[in-house]
Design an enzyme around this catalytic site. Structure first.
Site, PDB file in Angstrom:
ATOM      1  N   GLU A  66       0.831  -1.208   0.000  1.00 54.75           N
ATOM      2  CA  GLU A  66       0.000   0.000   0.000  1.00 54.75           C
ATOM      3  C   GLU A  66       0.863   1.254   0.000  1.00 54.75           C
ATOM      4  OE1 GLU A  66      -2.868  -0.575   3.172  1.00 54.75           O
ATOM      5  OE2 GLU A  66      -3.912  -2.111   1.978  1.00 54.75           O
ATOM      6  N   GLU A  77      -1.507  -9.978  -6.210  1.00 49.85           N
ATOM      7  CA  GLU A  77      -1.437 -10.699  -7.496  1.00 49.85           C
ATOM      8  C   GLU A  77      -0.554  -9.947  -8.488  1.00 49.85           C
ATOM      9  OE1 GLU A  77      -4.088  -9.852  -5.760  1.00 49.85           O
ATOM     10  OE2 GLU A  77      -5.738 -11.268  -5.997  1.00 49.85           O
TER      11      GLU A  77
HETATM   12  N1  THU Z   1      -5.958  -6.683  -2.328  1.00 49.24           N
HETATM   13  C1  THU Z   1      -5.093  -7.536  -2.964  1.00 49.24           C
HETATM   14  O1  THU Z   1      -3.880  -7.528  -2.704  1.00 49.24           O
HETATM   15  N2  THU Z   1      -5.608  -8.392  -3.888  1.00 49.24           N
HETATM   16  C2  THU Z   1      -6.920  -8.480  -4.215  1.00 49.24           C
HETATM   17  O2  THU Z   1      -7.273  -9.201  -5.145  1.00 49.24           O
HETATM   18  C3  THU Z   1      -7.912  -7.760  -3.423  1.00 49.24           C
HETATM   19  C4  THU Z   1      -7.374  -6.633  -2.600  1.00 49.24           C
HETATM   20  C5  THU Z   1      -5.408  -5.726  -1.359  1.00 49.24           C
HETATM   21  C6  THU Z   1      -5.391  -4.310  -1.857  1.00 49.24           C
HETATM   22  C7  THU Z   1      -5.372  -3.535  -0.559  1.00 49.24           C
HETATM   23  O3  THU Z   1      -4.014  -3.383  -0.155  1.00 49.24           O
HETATM   24  C8  THU Z   1      -6.083  -4.428   0.423  1.00 49.24           C
HETATM   25  O4  THU Z   1      -6.167  -5.713  -0.173  1.00 49.24           O
HETATM   26  C9  THU Z   1      -7.486  -3.962   0.773  1.00 49.24           C
HETATM   27  O5  THU Z   1      -8.226  -3.744  -0.366  1.00 49.24           O
END
Ligand code: THU
Length: 162
Positions: A66, A77
């Site tokens: 993030e 992913e």
């Molecule tokens: N997130 C992922 O890493 N992959 C996904 O397919 C769904 C969401 C992460 C993005 C963000 O850092 C956190 O989950 C909350 O949305």
């Protein structure tokens, strides 16, 4: 140069089934769980790990990263796919996504953008295993998650990478 893959040749590109397939799924889930521990998710507090296996049988991993400028954050992913490509991989034969499940039978599912990212390198029957810290909660094919998706063939690109 390797061309993007597409509509894919599931033939010759399917992951092993039976005991070998179970072992691969276990390896992918384990790898995704491990890398999830490294997630950088101070804003959402929601750690995700992902693992993908390429056409050489190599497993690549990624976790979400993030950013204080929220839209710059990256999904797990995306990191795993970047690692696959950086290692010379061009196909995803199977994948695992691990996140904390908030309902007993409801796994964390790949977001829409990541379904499309996977689509670039995978055929319709590619299996995506869904798990939390403790349990494997199920699996889906890419086609279930992204039916009738847009892909390289829609830009006139045909065939798998060489
Ligand atoms: N997130 C992922 O890493 N992959 C996904 O397919 C769904 C969401 C992460 C993005 C963000 O850092 C956190 O989950 C909350 O949305």
């Amino acid at each position: 140069m390797n061309a993007p893959t597409d509509s894919l040749p599931d033939a010759g590109a399917t992951p092993p089934s039976g005991a070998d397939g179970d072992a691969l799924a276990s390896s992918l889930v384990l790898a995704a769980r491990r890398v999830r521990e490294r997630a950088y998710a101070p804003y959402s507090g929601f750690a995700v790990g992902a693992a993908v296996v390429d056409e050489q049988g190599r497993i690549h991993v990624g976790c979400n990263v993030e950013n204080a400028a929220y839209p710059q954050g990256l999904c797990a992913e995306a990191g795993a796919l970047a690692a696959l490509v950086a290692s010379g991989g061009r196909r995803v034969l199977a994948a695992a996504v691990v996140g904390a499940s908030h309902a007993a039978d409801r796994p964390v599912m790949p977001c829409g953008g990541c379904r499309q990212r996977l689509r670039e390198f995978a055929g319709p029957s590619m299996a995506i295993w869904l798990a939390d810290e403790h349990r494997v909660l199920g699996h889906r094919t890419l086609d279930q998650l992204l039916p009738e998706g847009f892909g390289p063939a829609d830009l006139g690109r045909a065939g798998p990478a060489t």
